[in-house]
Design a protein around this motif. Structure first.
Motif, mmCIF file in Angstrom:
data_model
loop_
_atom_site.group_PDB
_atom_site.id
_atom_site.type_symbol
_atom_site.label_atom_id
_atom_site.label_comp_id
_atom_site.label_asym_id
_atom_site.label_seq_id
_atom_site.Cartn_x
_atom_site.Cartn_y
_atom_site.Cartn_z
ATOM 1 N N PRO A 125 -45.357 65.884 0.335
ATOM 2 C CA PRO A 125 -45.952 67.153 0.791
ATOM 3 C C PRO A 125 -46.750 67.799 -0.329
ATOM 4 O O PRO A 125 -46.412 67.674 -1.512
ATOM 5 C CB PRO A 125 -44.729 67.994 1.174
ATOM 6 N N ARG A 126 -47.792 68.483 0.047
ATOM 7 C CA ARG A 126 -48.645 69.128 -0.945
ATOM 8 C C ARG A 126 -48.287 70.609 -1.062
ATOM 9 O O ARG A 126 -47.878 71.233 -0.082
ATOM 10 C CB ARG A 126 -50.115 68.966 -0.554
ATOM 11 N N PRO A 127 -48.424 71.156 -2.236
ATOM 12 C CA PRO A 127 -48.118 72.590 -2.397
ATOM 13 C C PRO A 127 -49.112 73.437 -1.621
ATOM 14 O O PRO A 127 -50.220 72.995 -1.291
ATOM 15 C CB PRO A 127 -48.262 72.806 -3.905
ATOM 16 N N GLU A 147 -57.201 67.557 4.506
ATOM 17 C CA GLU A 147 -57.459 67.181 3.112
ATOM 18 C C GLU A 147 -57.484 65.673 2.956
ATOM 19 O O GLU A 147 -58.340 65.116 2.251
ATOM 20 C CB GLU A 147 -56.406 67.822 2.211
ATOM 21 N N HIS A 191 -52.929 69.491 5.529
ATOM 22 C CA HIS A 191 -52.714 68.246 4.802
ATOM 23 C C HIS A 191 -53.526 67.112 5.427
ATOM 24 O O HIS A 191 -54.165 66.313 4.718
ATOM 25 C CB HIS A 191 -51.223 67.905 4.804
ATOM 26 N N GLU A 223 -60.576 63.127 1.802
ATOM 27 C CA GLU A 223 -60.405 62.211 0.672
ATOM 28 C C GLU A 223 -60.678 60.776 1.084
ATOM 29 O O GLU A 223 -61.321 60.012 0.348
ATOM 30 C CB GLU A 223 -58.994 62.355 0.107
ATOM 31 N N GLN A 237 -51.961 59.350 -2.625
ATOM 32 C CA GLN A 237 -50.861 59.448 -3.577
ATOM 33 C C GLN A 237 -49.674 58.566 -3.206
ATOM 34 O O GLN A 237 -48.529 58.889 -3.493
ATOM 35 C CB GLN A 237 -50.409 60.906 -3.751
ATOM 36 N N SER A 264 -49.553 73.914 8.273
ATOM 37 C CA SER A 264 -49.306 73.196 7.030
ATOM 38 C C SER A 264 -49.676 71.721 7.154
ATOM 39 O O SER A 264 -50.346 71.148 6.287
ATOM 40 C CB SER A 264 -47.835 73.333 6.620
ATOM 41 N N ARG A 300 -51.956 76.061 -0.944
ATOM 42 C CA ARG A 300 -53.179 76.301 -1.696
ATOM 43 C C ARG A 300 -53.136 77.692 -2.312
ATOM 44 O O ARG A 300 -52.796 78.684 -1.647
ATOM 45 C CB ARG A 300 -54.390 76.177 -0.786
#
Length: 382
Positions: free
Chosen positions: A319-321, A23, A20, A27, A152, A16, A323
């Protein structure tokens, strides 16, 4: 000791968090590319003198050292990528104009640089060479803020300082490097007693100016106070003027604070310096101007940049959801395999449930299922 136990402050990155981090890496690199920065990939190992020359004791203490079995020379595992990028700019690119370079890769530290930190940061950075004006400092500051926005993060605070202020107060001191390092440490920790002892033999105006720096931190009004109480020396006044311009530029993007005694980081900084904080915790970004960093490589070019640790950053952002993915049955049917391949070519994640493992939870949120209906394979919402 169990074979699976890792050294202190060294850790595996599990799925997880790894997703992240990856990603965020993409970015941040895309954000830098949007400014025109070109990606470079320096080696993890270099000759020790190349990694450390001109960078000061702090980086030396952080660097793992080993002997090259081919040449017998000392090698180092990089603890910071900036000296390597300076070498690339000076010798491999050798451009006459501006060079914008970025990088992202692991560095290794002999000791953690803060509480609970990893000794294997994943360092992202961006640097601009060849322009001595404050415009380059502005660009790097704005890029750093845009990188954190891409992650973010909001409500950012930029701490500003300038290495030239302390340099101006110590210009006539003729102190040995070790003595200067102790004074810098006392200023950084705001240890008035230690600073008084270390500067007892300096001229009164310099000694008092250094003691005054310990109180010059807070909002941008600190710059007005510094103009009033610090000695009237051209280099010092120029540094304060540039800090004032930086603060004005950043006023709409972040909260701005000033700490004129902040000398944290490596010894190569030569001008405006900055640290960027989120709501809580340690600085996420550190950077500034280091015009002397390329001198040892034969090209003393103006340079300014910043770096951050992606592992530290991922712990500070929301935290990101998981995928979204499609769950598909395992099978050797040609039509099924073709349907799965087409979905993957279209950018979808398709997780095949191996026999007996259909109900297991994994890193992906399977919100759709590939099912056989009406003689063909179709995707349906779960």
């Amino acid at each position: 000791m169990s074979a699976w136990v890792l050294p202190d402050h060294i850790a595996d990155v599990l799925p997880s968090e790894a997703r992240h981090i990856e990603e965020l890496r993409r970015e941040l690199l895309d954000t830098a590319r949007g400014y025109g920065y070109e990606l470079v990939m320096p080696p993890l190992l270099e000759h020790l003198e190349s990694l450390l020359t001109g960078t000061g004791e702090a980086l030396d203490l952080l660097t793992f050292k080993l002997v090259d079995q081919l040449s017998g020379r000392m090698l180092g595992l990089r603890a910071d990528t900036t000296p390597q990028v300076a070498r690339i700019d000076a010798h491999l690119l050798n451009r006459q104009g501006v060079a914008r370079l970025c990088y992202c890769g692991p560095v290794a530290h002999t000791r953690p640089d803060r509480a609970y930190a990893t000794r294997e940061p994943l360092q992202f950075g961006a640097e601009i060479y060849g322009h001595e004006g404050l415009e380059a400092d502005f660009e790097v500051l704005l890029l750093a803020l845009d990188c954190l926005s891409a992650a973010q993060l909001r409500d950012l605070t930029v701490d500003l300082s300038d290495a030239r202020i302390v340099q101006a107060l110590l210009a006539d001191s003729a102190l040995a490097p070790a003595e200067l390092a102790r004074i810098h440490a006392a200023l950084t920790t705001k240890d008035a007693g230690e600073l008084a002892a270390l500067t007892a033999k300096l001229p009164a105006v310099d000694r008092e100016g250094l003691q005054t720096l310990l109180q010059l931190y807070g909002g941008t009004s600190v710059l007005d106070e510094a103009e009033r109480v610090l000695p009237n020396r051209p280099a010092l006044r120029h540094a304060l003027a540039e800090l004032r311009r930086c603060a004005a530029l950043l006023g709409e993007r972040a909260n701005v604070r000033v700490d004129l005694a902040d000398l944290r980081g490596y010894a190569y900084y030569s001008g405006v310096r900055f640290s960027i904080y989120a709501a809580h915790g340690d600085a996420l970004v550190r950077g500034g101007r280091y015009d002397e960093v390329g001198a040892v490589f034969g090209r003393n070019r103006p340079a300014v940049g910043f770096s951050l640790d992606l592992k530290q950053l991922v712990a500070a952002v929301p935290p990101r959801p998981l995928r979204a993915a499609i769950r598909a049955p395992w099978g050797e049917d040609g039509a099924l395999r073709s349907a799965i391949a087409a979905l993957r070519r279209g950018g979808e994640t398709v997780v095949c449930a191996l026999p007996g493992h259909e109900s297991e939870i994994d890193e992906f949120h399977c919100d759709r299922v590939l099912t056989h209906k009406g003689g063909e394979w179709v995707v349906q919402a779960i």
